[in-house]
Design a protein around this motif. Structure first.
Motif, PDB file in Angstrom:
ATOM      1  N   MET A 165      36.254  45.819  42.035  1.00 26.83           N
ATOM      2  CA  MET A 165      35.680  45.419  43.322  1.00 26.83           C
ATOM      3  C   MET A 165      36.761  44.915  44.269  1.00 26.83           C
ATOM      4  SD  MET A 165      32.206  43.416  42.213  1.00 26.83           S
ATOM      5  CE  MET A 165      30.831  44.267  41.444  1.00 26.83           C
ATOM      6  N   ILE A 166      37.650  44.079  43.755  1.00 27.29           N
ATOM      7  CA  ILE A 166      38.726  43.532  44.598  1.00 27.29           C
ATOM      8  C   ILE A 166      39.639  44.653  45.090  1.00 27.29           C
ATOM      9  CG2 ILE A 166      40.771  42.048  44.587  1.00 27.29           C
ATOM     10  CD1 ILE A 166      39.248  40.202  42.645  1.00 27.29           C
ATOM     11  N   GLU A 167      39.981  45.578  44.202  1.00 25.96           N
ATOM     12  CA  GLU A 167      40.847  46.687  44.594  1.00 25.96           C
ATOM     13  C   GLU A 167      40.168  47.577  45.631  1.00 25.96           C
ATOM     14  OE1 GLU A 167      41.889  48.646  40.979  1.00 25.96           O
ATOM     15  OE2 GLU A 167      43.204  47.022  40.288  1.00 25.96           O
ATOM     16  N   ALA A 168      38.889  47.859  45.455  1.00 27.13           N
ATOM     17  CA  ALA A 168      38.159  48.687  46.418  1.00 27.13           C
ATOM     18  C   ALA A 168      38.060  47.989  47.767  1.00 27.13           C
ATOM     19  CB  ALA A 168      36.768  49.012  45.877  1.00 27.13           C
ATOM     20  N   PHE A 169      37.852  46.681  47.739  1.00 23.19           N
ATOM     21  CA  PHE A 169      37.749  45.912  48.986  1.00 23.19           C
ATOM     22  C   PHE A 169      39.048  45.996  49.782  1.00 23.19           C
ATOM     23  CE2 PHE A 169      38.001  42.111  51.588  1.00 23.19           C
ATOM     24  CZ  PHE A 169      36.724  41.986  52.113  1.00 23.19           C
ATOM     25  N   HIS A 170      40.179  45.761  49.120  1.00 28.05           N
ATOM     26  CA  HIS A 170      41.458  45.731  49.834  1.00 28.05           C
ATOM     27  C   HIS A 170      42.038  47.120  50.070  1.00 28.05           C
ATOM     28  CE1 HIS A 170      41.650  41.476  50.236  1.00 28.05           C
ATOM     29  NE2 HIS A 170      41.521  41.275  48.932  1.00 28.05           N
ATOM     30  N   ALA A 171      41.478  48.130  49.423  1.00 24.39           N
ATOM     31  CA  ALA A 171      41.857  49.495  49.791  1.00 24.39           C
ATOM     32  C   ALA A 171      41.375  49.804  51.207  1.00 24.39           C
ATOM     33  CB  ALA A 171      41.258  50.495  48.804  1.00 24.39           C
ATOM     34  N   GLN A 172      40.289  49.172  51.602  1.00 24.04           N
ATOM     35  CA  GLN A 172      39.759  49.348  52.957  1.00 24.04           C
ATOM     36  C   GLN A 172      40.360  48.348  53.930  1.00 24.04           C
ATOM     37  OE1 GLN A 172      35.475  49.659  53.170  1.00 24.04           O
ATOM     38  NE2 GLN A 172      35.403  48.857  55.267  1.00 24.04           N
TER      39      GLN A 172
ATOM     40  N   TYR B  29      35.700  35.956  46.763  1.00 22.90           N
ATOM     41  CA  TYR B  29      34.948  37.083  47.310  1.00 22.90           C
ATOM     42  C   TYR B  29      33.465  36.863  47.021  1.00 22.90           C
ATOM     43  CZ  TYR B  29      39.581  39.245  47.053  1.00 22.90           C
ATOM     44  OH  TYR B  29      40.922  39.511  47.178  1.00 22.90           O
ATOM     45  N   SER B  30      32.637  37.393  47.886  1.00 28.36           N
ATOM     46  CA  SER B  30      31.199  37.328  47.620  1.00 28.36           C
ATOM     47  C   SER B  30      30.527  38.582  48.162  1.00 28.36           C
ATOM     48  CB  SER B  30      30.569  36.084  48.250  1.00 28.36           C
ATOM     49  OG  SER B  30      30.476  36.220  49.652  1.00 28.36           O
TER      50      SER B  30
ATOM     51  N   GLN C  27      32.500  39.804  51.518  1.00 27.92           N
ATOM     52  CA  GLN C  27      33.439  38.983  52.282  1.00 27.92           C
ATOM     53  C   GLN C  27      34.532  38.419  51.385  1.00 27.92           C
ATOM     54  OE1 GLN C  27      31.999  36.978  55.899  1.00 27.92           O
ATOM     55  NE2 GLN C  27      30.108  36.658  54.754  1.00 27.92           N
ATOM     56  N   TYR C  28      35.706  38.302  51.992  1.00 32.97           N
ATOM     57  CA  TYR C  28      36.825  37.598  51.372  1.00 32.97           C
ATOM     58  C   TYR C  28      37.021  36.286  52.107  1.00 32.97           C
ATOM     59  CZ  TYR C  28      41.608  36.039  50.589  1.00 32.97           C
ATOM     60  OH  TYR C  28      42.703  35.270  50.319  1.00 32.97           O
ATOM     61  N   TYR C  29      37.072  35.185  51.341  1.00 38.80           N
ATOM     62  CA  TYR C  29      37.310  33.861  51.897  1.00 38.80           C
ATOM     63  C   TYR C  29      38.671  33.367  51.424  1.00 38.80           C
ATOM     64  CZ  TYR C  29      32.232  33.873  52.574  1.00 38.80           C
ATOM     65  OH  TYR C  29      30.941  34.204  52.940  1.00 38.80           O
ATOM     66  N   PRO C  30      39.624  33.151  52.321  1.00 41.43           N
ATOM     67  CA  PRO C  30      40.929  32.632  51.893  1.00 41.43           C
ATOM     68  C   PRO C  30      40.799  31.204  51.393  1.00 41.43           C
ATOM     69  CG  PRO C  30      40.801  32.716  54.290  1.00 41.43           C
ATOM     70  CD  PRO C  30      39.562  33.382  53.777  1.00 41.43           C
TER      71      PRO C  30
ATOM     72  N   ARG D 161      39.141  35.476  57.485  1.00 39.49           N
ATOM     73  CA  ARG D 161      38.062  35.997  56.658  1.00 39.49           C
ATOM     74  C   ARG D 161      37.944  37.490  56.925  1.00 39.49           C
ATOM     75  NH1 ARG D 161      32.089  33.402  56.954  1.00 39.49           N
ATOM     76  NH2 ARG D 161      33.353  31.537  56.638  1.00 39.49           N
ATOM     77  N   ILE D 162      37.607  38.230  55.899  1.00 41.88           N
ATOM     78  CA  ILE D 162      37.421  39.675  56.047  1.00 41.88           C
ATOM     79  C   ILE D 162      35.997  40.003  55.636  1.00 41.88           C
ATOM     80  CG2 ILE D 162      38.258  41.969  55.443  1.00 41.88           C
ATOM     81  CD1 ILE D 162      40.865  40.661  54.502  1.00 41.88           C
ATOM     82  N   SER D 163      35.297  40.765  56.460  1.00 47.11           N
ATOM     83  CA  SER D 163      33.915  41.146  56.171  1.00 47.11           C
ATOM     84  C   SER D 163      33.769  42.649  56.149  1.00 47.11           C
ATOM     85  CB  SER D 163      32.966  40.572  57.233  1.00 47.11           C
ATOM     86  OG  SER D 163      33.040  39.173  57.292  1.00 47.11           O
ATOM     87  N   GLN D 164      32.989  43.135  55.214  1.00 44.27           N
ATOM     88  CA  GLN D 164      32.624  44.548  55.141  1.00 44.27           C
ATOM     89  C   GLN D 164      31.120  44.636  54.960  1.00 44.27           C
ATOM     90  OE1 GLN D 164      34.879  46.269  51.910  1.00 44.27           O
ATOM     91  NE2 GLN D 164      36.861  45.856  52.870  1.00 44.27           N
TER      92      GLN D 164
END
Length: 256
Positions: free
Chosen positions: A35-42, A226-227, A99-102, A51-54
């Protein structure tokens, strides 16, 4: 409050009086990494980004706090693969905010929109553990719900809460007003939180912005988290709510 735990399934914690369920190890470490790899591939991780949202399925609409009827992104397999494991199978989510929360970031106290989404509200946590705060909503939350909501401009959505109470609304509590008690529940990595009943409609949930947390009596630095927030959209005649919490119910507020 202490949860109810069935000895035959010790990874499931339940607070039946408020309709809250926490499932430990809902996904595997391999699924978490994928999941983390797929998220940051985008969206590659960059320094300084807050914050990053998809969005997948029907996109969350930060102006209505419902779901868009026109913006739809196919749901990736890393989400659909765990559908058969969700506790509620009579209806499944169709709106997903990943979402990614730093480290150090939080989520303001809020109650997710009542009328636009069905009862079950899921939050899958992975990456860092984090304590989530729960509190019975009170008069202050009802006042915030009735403040004018300005439309969020492009780019602001990343820092806004995906809820019925936007982050930019300031706390307007009266000095002599007591807040209902708050309690914290640690959400471990790979855990699934399910909110139904009072916890869904009448309790605010939040994450305090801070660099460290107390977990099992130890001070632990907060890492990136991440959530995946999962909701089921309501359309047409299905939009509405007759819950027991009119102070924070958007349907009741519109009637007013």
């Amino acid at each position: 409050p202490s949860p109810t735990i069935d000895p035959s399934i010790p990874n499931i914690l339940q607070w039946d009086d408020i309709g809250l369920t926490l499932i430990h190890d809902f996904i595997t470490e391999a699924e978490e990494q994928a999941m983390i790899e797929a998220f940051h591939a985008q969206d590659p991780l960059k320094e300084g980004k807050r914050r990053i949202s998809q969005h997948f399925g029907y996109h969350f609409d930060y102006t209505t706090f419902g779901a868009s009827e026109t913006h739809f992104t196919p749901v990736p397999s890393y989400i659909t693969d765990f559908f058969p494991r969700l506790p509620i199978q009579t209806y499944l989510p169709d709106q997903f905010t990943v979402q990614y929360y730093p480290p150090g970031s939080g989520i303001p106290p809020h109650v997710d929109t009542h009328s636009m989404f069905a009862e079950a509200l899921y939050s899958l946590s992975f990456g860092s553990a984090v304590p989530m705060q729960f509190r019975m909503s009170g008069p202050n939350d009802a006042r915030k719900m009735r403040l004018p909501k300005r439309s969020l401009q492009n780019g602001t959505a990343e820092s806004a809460s995906s809820s019925s109470v936007p982050e930019e609304q300031s706390l307007n509590q009266k000095p002599d007003e007591e807040q209902p008690p708050t309690w914290e529940l640690v959400l471990p990595p790979r855990s699934l939180l399910l909110m139904t009943g009072p916890s869904r409609y009448g309790y605010t949930h939040a994450i305090r912005p801070r660099k460290t947390d107390i977990v099992d009596g130890k001070t632990v630095p907060r890492q990136g988290r991440y959530s995946i927030t999962m909701r089921t959209t309501r359309r047409g005649d299905g939009i509405g709510c007759n819950c027991a919490y009119p102070g924070v119910c958007d349907a009741r507020i519109r009637e007013e």
